[in-house]
Write a protein that holds these residues in place. Structure first.
Motif, PDB file in Angstrom:
ATOM      1  N   THR A  63     -31.990 -28.741 -52.598  1.00 44.33           N
ATOM      2  CA  THR A  63     -33.409 -28.731 -52.241  1.00 44.33           C
ATOM      3  C   THR A  63     -33.923 -30.105 -51.835  1.00 44.33           C
ATOM      4  O   THR A  63     -34.948 -30.203 -51.140  1.00 44.33           O
ATOM      5  CB  THR A  63     -34.265 -28.199 -53.407  1.00 44.33           C
ATOM      6  N   HIS A  64     -33.224 -31.173 -52.233  1.00 40.68           N
ATOM      7  CA  HIS A  64     -33.656 -32.520 -51.879  1.00 40.68           C
ATOM      8  C   HIS A  64     -32.889 -33.119 -50.700  1.00 40.68           C
ATOM      9  O   HIS A  64     -33.291 -34.166 -50.183  1.00 40.68           O
ATOM     10  CB  HIS A  64     -33.525 -33.457 -53.089  1.00 40.68           C
ATOM     11  N   ASN A  65     -31.808 -32.467 -50.293  1.00 44.43           N
ATOM     12  CA  ASN A  65     -30.970 -33.068 -49.246  1.00 44.43           C
ATOM     13  C   ASN A  65     -30.796 -32.225 -47.992  1.00 44.43           C
ATOM     14  O   ASN A  65     -30.357 -32.754 -46.966  1.00 44.43           O
ATOM     15  CB  ASN A  65     -29.585 -33.395 -49.829  1.00 44.43           C
ATOM     16  N   VAL A  66     -31.103 -30.952 -48.063  1.00 44.31           N
ATOM     17  CA  VAL A  66     -30.958 -30.081 -46.895  1.00 44.31           C
ATOM     18  C   VAL A  66     -32.338 -29.603 -46.448  1.00 44.31           C
ATOM     19  O   VAL A  66     -33.121 -29.119 -47.259  1.00 44.31           O
ATOM     20  CB  VAL A  66     -30.047 -28.871 -47.204  1.00 44.31           C
ATOM     21  N   ARG A  67     -32.618 -29.758 -45.171  1.00 47.15           N
ATOM     22  CA  ARG A  67     -33.889 -29.308 -44.607  1.00 47.15           C
ATOM     23  C   ARG A  67     -33.722 -27.917 -43.996  1.00 47.15           C
ATOM     24  O   ARG A  67     -32.642 -27.568 -43.508  1.00 47.15           O
ATOM     25  CB  ARG A  67     -34.382 -30.249 -43.501  1.00 47.15           C
ATOM     26  N   TYR A  68     -34.789 -27.160 -44.024  1.00 47.22           N
ATOM     27  CA  TYR A  68     -34.752 -25.836 -43.410  1.00 47.22           C
ATOM     28  C   TYR A  68     -34.817 -25.979 -41.895  1.00 47.22           C
ATOM     29  O   TYR A  68     -35.665 -26.696 -41.354  1.00 47.22           O
ATOM     30  CB  TYR A  68     -35.926 -24.986 -43.892  1.00 47.22           C
ATOM     31  N   LYS A  69     -33.904 -25.314 -41.215  1.00 47.41           N
ATOM     32  CA  LYS A  69     -33.856 -25.345 -39.747  1.00 47.41           C
ATOM     33  C   LYS A  69     -34.679 -24.182 -39.218  1.00 47.41           C
ATOM     34  O   LYS A  69     -34.272 -23.022 -39.320  1.00 47.41           O
ATOM     35  CB  LYS A  69     -32.404 -25.251 -39.254  1.00 47.41           C
ATOM     36  N   ASN A 179     -48.177 -22.307 -41.177  1.00 46.43           N
ATOM     37  CA  ASN A 179     -48.479 -22.078 -39.762  1.00 46.43           C
ATOM     38  C   ASN A 179     -47.296 -22.427 -38.860  1.00 46.43           C
ATOM     39  O   ASN A 179     -47.447 -23.056 -37.815  1.00 46.43           O
ATOM     40  CB  ASN A 179     -49.709 -22.871 -39.329  1.00 46.43           C
ATOM     41  N   GLY A 180     -46.116 -22.027 -39.296  1.00 43.65           N
ATOM     42  CA  GLY A 180     -44.928 -22.228 -38.472  1.00 43.65           C
ATOM     43  C   GLY A 180     -44.268 -23.585 -38.615  1.00 43.65           C
ATOM     44  O   GLY A 180     -43.258 -23.859 -37.960  1.00 43.65           O
ATOM     45  N   VAL A 181     -44.805 -24.473 -39.442  1.00 48.91           N
ATOM     46  CA  VAL A 181     -44.218 -25.804 -39.643  1.00 48.91           C
ATOM     47  C   VAL A 181     -43.655 -25.893 -41.058  1.00 48.91           C
ATOM     48  O   VAL A 181     -44.387 -25.710 -42.032  1.00 48.91           O
ATOM     49  CB  VAL A 181     -45.268 -26.915 -39.425  1.00 48.91           C
ATOM     50  N   TRP A 182     -42.363 -26.177 -41.176  1.00 47.82           N
ATOM     51  CA  TRP A 182     -41.740 -26.261 -42.499  1.00 47.82           C
ATOM     52  C   TRP A 182     -42.026 -27.611 -43.131  1.00 47.82           C
ATOM     53  O   TRP A 182     -41.899 -28.667 -42.501  1.00 47.82           O
ATOM     54  CB  TRP A 182     -40.224 -26.067 -42.395  1.00 47.82           C
ATOM     55  N   ILE A 183     -42.447 -27.596 -44.396  1.00 47.27           N
ATOM     56  CA  ILE A 183     -42.764 -28.810 -45.143  1.00 47.27           C
ATOM     57  C   ILE A 183     -41.926 -28.837 -46.416  1.00 47.27           C
ATOM     58  O   ILE A 183     -41.920 -27.871 -47.173  1.00 47.27           O
ATOM     59  CB  ILE A 183     -44.257 -28.867 -45.500  1.00 47.27           C
ATOM     60  N   ARG A 184     -41.219 -29.951 -46.630  1.00 47.07           N
ATOM     61  CA  ARG A 184     -40.425 -30.066 -47.842  1.00 47.07           C
ATOM     62  C   ARG A 184     -41.342 -30.133 -49.064  1.00 47.07           C
ATOM     63  O   ARG A 184     -42.285 -30.914 -49.102  1.00 47.07           O
ATOM     64  CB  ARG A 184     -39.534 -31.310 -47.807  1.00 47.07           C
ATOM     65  N   GLU A 185     -41.074 -29.296 -50.042  1.00 51.00           N
ATOM     66  CA  GLU A 185     -41.892 -29.236 -51.250  1.00 51.00           C
ATOM     67  C   GLU A 185     -41.043 -28.645 -52.371  1.00 51.00           C
ATOM     68  O   GLU A 185     -40.855 -27.432 -52.456  1.00 51.00           O
ATOM     69  CB  GLU A 185     -43.135 -28.381 -51.007  1.00 51.00           C
TER      70      GLU A 185
END
Length: 319
Positions: A63-69, A179-185
């Motif tokens: 969860t801290h190292n991989v971003r959602y594509k 709104n379609g933009v992924w934000i790390r949380e």
């Protein structure tokens, strides 16, 4: 530490209440430069003693190292034609594709849900932790509310700890889309997720997992609103409406009965079609509050925020 581990072994039901601060801090600070999946698994296996700590370490690292594509398909993957000559050949093709997704997730640090879960499974396999993939359906946004699911669009994980399955969704744990933009949380809610939360967010396709979480019928799941992190964080309850599709007639206001909002002024709403942040009218009632939202001009999605955090999404139909 020995006393803590003993308590965990004697009382496996306290897993959900365990403090993972130490595990999270170690993973966040000391695991930044791992060079391979095998090395990562070895370090976790060495640094942590209990299965639940090892499982948590995998969750925290992912969860801290991989971003959602981000992608625009509502399917788990794009439809494709596979040419194969036998069942064994098909299995090899699928395995090759999965290996590619695992490699992309680890080396490229980006993935869709399948990449998150496949990498999670690979690390657990290397540590001999019994685990399974769970395929099913979720509602990523209000656009999905009221639409009966016909195909799987999500995958998550289960790990057996102390002879008990715990459910983990590293994709949901890593962040969410606004709104379609992924934000790390980082969201630890989706580590050893409670059945009550799973019933509102995840619908498995296999009978085994449907029975495990005592899931409601698919029609009801699909008809309910999308619940987000703030809904669980602030422990609110929607008395009315229960359905996720709101039909608005004439010039009527949209009425909600909501329980649990500590500061009534903290609740705001936005319609997707105009993006304007609005404050609802509020009437205090015993045990709950009535909130009145204005009627939108056209069909849209209603976003409800609490303390500037997205809590709920509804589909609004204007007649």
């Amino acid at each position: 530490m020995k006393k803590y581990t003993l308590l965990l072994l004697l009382f496996p039901f306290i897993i959900s209440a365990q403090d993972f601060t130490m595990v999270d801090n170690v993973v966040r600070s000391a695991y930044k430069n791992v060079t391979s999946i095998e090395n990562l698994a070895k370090r976790i296996d060495y640094d942590f003693k209990t299965d639940v700590e090892k499982t948590r370490a995998v969750f925290t690292w992912l969860t801290h190292n991989v971003r959602y594509k981000e992608h625009h398909s509502k399917l788990l993957k794009e439809p494709e034609f596979l040419v194969y000559f036998s069942e064994d050949h098909l299995k090899r093709i699928i395995k090759t594709k999965q290996e590619k997704k695992i490699k992309e997730a680890f080396e490229g640090r980006t993935a869709v849900c399948e990449g998150f879960s496949l990498l999670f499974k690979r690390i657990c396999d290397l540590m001999n932790l019994e685990n399974e993939l769970i395929y099913g359906y979720t509602k990523p946004s209000g656009d999905y509310v009221g639409i009966l699911a016909t195909t799987k669009n999500h995958v998550w994980n289960a790990v057996k700890v102390n002879n008990k399955w715990i459910i983990i969704d590293p994709t949901y744990g890593a962040g969410q889309s606004y709104n379609g933009v992924w934000i790390r949380e980082f969201n630890p809610t989706f580590f050893n997720t409670s059945i009550s939360i799973l019933n509102r967010t995840h619908f498995p396709s296999e009978t085994k997992w449907l029975n495990f979480q005592k899931q409601q019928k698919l029609e009801k799941f699909c008809s309910e609103p999308v619940v987000r992190n703030a809904f669980f964080k602030h422990k609110v309850d929607i008395v009315e409406p229960k359905e996720g599709v709101i039909d608005v007639k004439d010039n009527n206001l949209i009425k909600f009965k909501i329980r649990g909002v500590k500061n009534i002024k903290s609740l705001l709403y936005v319609f997707t079609n105009d993006g304007t942040v609005r404050t609802p009218k509020v009437r205090n009632k015993e045990g709950y509050n009535d909130y009145y939202f204005q009627k939108p001009k056209e069909d849209t999605t209603l976003h409800i925020y609490i303390n500037n955090e997205l809590a709920l999404e509804y589909a609004v139909k204007v007649e």
